[in-house]
Design a protein around this motif. Structure first.
Motif, mmCIF file in Angstrom:
data_model
loop_
_atom_site.group_PDB
_atom_site.id
_atom_site.type_symbol
_atom_site.label_atom_id
_atom_site.label_comp_id
_atom_site.label_asym_id
_atom_site.label_seq_id
_atom_site.Cartn_x
_atom_site.Cartn_y
_atom_site.Cartn_z
ATOM 1 N N TYR A 175 35.020 80.838 4.019
ATOM 2 C CA TYR A 175 34.969 82.228 4.312
ATOM 3 C C TYR A 175 33.796 82.779 3.596
ATOM 4 C CZ TYR A 175 36.681 83.395 -0.341
ATOM 5 O OH TYR A 175 36.856 83.696 -1.745
ATOM 6 N N ARG A 207 35.345 87.079 6.481
ATOM 7 C CA ARG A 207 35.066 86.443 7.657
ATOM 8 C C ARG A 207 35.281 85.000 7.374
ATOM 9 N NH1 ARG A 207 31.294 87.283 12.916
ATOM 10 N NH2 ARG A 207 31.581 85.361 13.719
ATOM 11 N N LEU A 208 35.951 84.374 8.071
ATOM 12 C CA LEU A 208 36.472 83.019 8.033
ATOM 13 C C LEU A 208 35.198 82.126 8.563
ATOM 14 C CD1 LEU A 208 39.910 82.807 9.127
ATOM 15 C CD2 LEU A 208 39.144 83.038 6.885
ATOM 16 N N THR A 224 38.219 78.567 9.996
ATOM 17 C CA THR A 224 38.891 79.008 11.267
ATOM 18 C C THR A 224 39.655 77.966 11.757
ATOM 19 O OG1 THR A 224 37.122 80.480 11.603
ATOM 20 C CG2 THR A 224 38.304 79.724 13.613
ATOM 21 N N LEU A 246 43.412 77.579 10.510
ATOM 22 C CA LEU A 246 44.144 78.550 10.980
ATOM 23 C C LEU A 246 45.548 77.845 11.618
ATOM 24 C CD1 LEU A 246 41.865 81.258 12.540
ATOM 25 C CD2 LEU A 246 43.600 81.857 10.459
ATOM 26 N N SER A 295 37.382 85.839 12.414
ATOM 27 C CA SER A 295 37.347 84.369 12.509
ATOM 28 C C SER A 295 35.849 83.859 12.992
ATOM 29 C CB SER A 295 38.344 84.023 13.384
ATOM 30 O OG SER A 295 37.962 83.957 14.809
ATOM 31 N N ASP A 296 35.573 82.609 12.872
ATOM 32 C CA ASP A 296 34.464 82.396 13.532
ATOM 33 C C ASP A 296 34.131 82.519 14.597
ATOM 34 O OD1 ASP A 296 31.752 80.507 12.441
ATOM 35 O OD2 ASP A 296 32.457 79.487 14.012
ATOM 36 N N ASP A 297 35.182 82.876 15.503
ATOM 37 C CA ASP A 297 35.143 82.929 16.752
ATOM 38 C C ASP A 297 34.915 84.402 17.270
ATOM 39 O OD1 ASP A 297 35.630 80.242 17.669
ATOM 40 O OD2 ASP A 297 37.693 80.631 17.278
ATOM 41 N N ILE A 318 42.194 88.032 12.991
ATOM 42 C CA ILE A 318 43.366 87.054 12.751
ATOM 43 C C ILE A 318 43.924 87.386 11.421
ATOM 44 C CG2 ILE A 318 43.904 84.637 12.051
ATOM 45 C CD1 ILE A 318 42.902 85.012 15.143
ATOM 46 N N VAL A 334 45.409 80.501 3.916
ATOM 47 C CA VAL A 334 45.321 80.255 5.294
ATOM 48 C C VAL A 334 45.872 78.534 5.306
ATOM 49 C CG1 VAL A 334 43.875 79.299 7.105
ATOM 50 C CG2 VAL A 334 43.365 81.349 5.939
#
Length: 329
Positions: A122, A149-150, A155, A158, A212-214, A218, A225
């Motif tokens: 992160y 931010r992961l 991510t 998760l 998240s990385d996306d 989340i 996590v």
């Protein structure tokens, strides 16, 4: 043999097969509570996968030994350490598994000499939070999740119902400490975010939504996590260094030889259509018969075929097939 294979390397989507994966062994079970609303759907494959995969074919992209080891990693919930010369399809393997099993976008963590474990887990934008506080008249933002931010590894860990696919590319280029730093995360399947752990007992701060990385919001509870389905992790290496024994013990190791025969035909057909390997047999034969231990990355062949098709000049294609380790001449 194929009865037990979840990933079969055939190139055709078969997302139902991931549901046939048995329960993990007791020593690889993780208790992360699945995310609310998670229906087992990951973000779709992105351009990185499309570039690497082309149009998949019915030919096998892996040999029998590699298929067994890849599936062993899936069954045992262990990272897969993939070694081999450049151009043997090490990085592409992660995209092939994600495509065939319907596991969505591949999370990618390219490693360089300065890469640290925290970057994969992160990032916390303390400066951005301070700047926002100054703009708001000195009042600090209470929504700390806006500044967390992961990373790709974070991510991947998760608590999703289905495993994500994570590519840790060129791990052998890392600082000497990174492989050892990975050990605990790979073994335990969880990590903490100190900035969130410190405030977890404050009213309204037990659960914080982070990015998240996306690019999705989340929830993270208690500042930790913890995975539910252990991700399918592909770590690639060009063999430039040796890894510590504790890391190797926690991985399944597969070595990819240069693609030949059906594997090479599958790569060519994926990018240039059915029977393209026969159409360009002269270039394929030149690529496979160079001999002398010369290094010939597969993308050299793909480049040569592309130029031959569009420039209609065999000599240009053959020039590109000079061994990569001959340097500039």
């Amino acid at each position: 043999m194929r009865e037990w294979l979840i990933y079969q390397g055939k190139g055709a989507p078969a997302p139902e097969r991931i549901d046939e994966l048995p329960e993990p062994p007791r020593w690889r079970r993780f208790d992360g509570t699945p995310l609310s609303g998670d229906k087992g759907e990951a973000p779709p494959l992105d351009a990185a996968s499309v570039r690497r995969l082309g149009d998949r074919t019915a030919l096998s992209a892996q040999d029998v030994k590699a298929l067994q080891l890849i599936n062993a990693a899936l069954y045992l919930r262990r990272p897969l350490l993939v070694t081999g010369d450049p151009g043997t399809g090490k990085s592409t393997l992660a995209h092939e598994v994600a495509y065939e099993l319907g596991l969505g976008r591949v999370l990618q963590w390219p490693v360089v000499s300065r890469t640290e474990l925290k970057e994969g887990l992160y990032t916390y934008d303390a400066i951005g939070r301070l700047q926002d506080a100054q703009l708001d008249g000195g009042q600090q933002q209470t929504d700390i999740g806006r500044y967390v931010r992961l990373g790709p590894l974070g991510t991947a860990l998760l608590p999703t119902k289905k495993p994500r696919v994570l590519l840790i590319d060129e791990l052998d280029k890392s600082d000497i400490d990174l492989p050892n730093d990975l050990l605990n995360v790979v073994e335990e399947g969880e990590f903490g975010i100190p900035e969130l752990e410190r405030i977890a007992d404050r009213p309204g701060q037990s659960t914080v939504n982070v990015l998240s990385d996306d690019g999705r919001r989340i929830p993270v509870t208690g500042g930790r996590v913890r995975c539910h389905a252990f991700p399918f992790i592909v770590m690639t290496s060009n063999g430039e260094r040796e890894f510590p024994a504790p890391l190797l013990r926690r991985c399944i190791h597969v070595h990819l030889d240069p693609p030949r025969d059906e594997r090479l035909a599958a790569m060519v057909q994926a990018h240039f259509g059915e029977r393209a390997d026969d159409t360009h047999r002269d270039l394929v034969d030149l690529f496979t018969t160079g001999g002398g231990g010369e290094l010939r990355p597969t993308d050299q062949l793909l480049n040569a075929i592309y130029l031959t098709r569009h420039a209609d000049r065999q000599d240009i294609g053959k020039l590109l097939l000079r061994p990569a380790d001959h340097g500039q001449r």
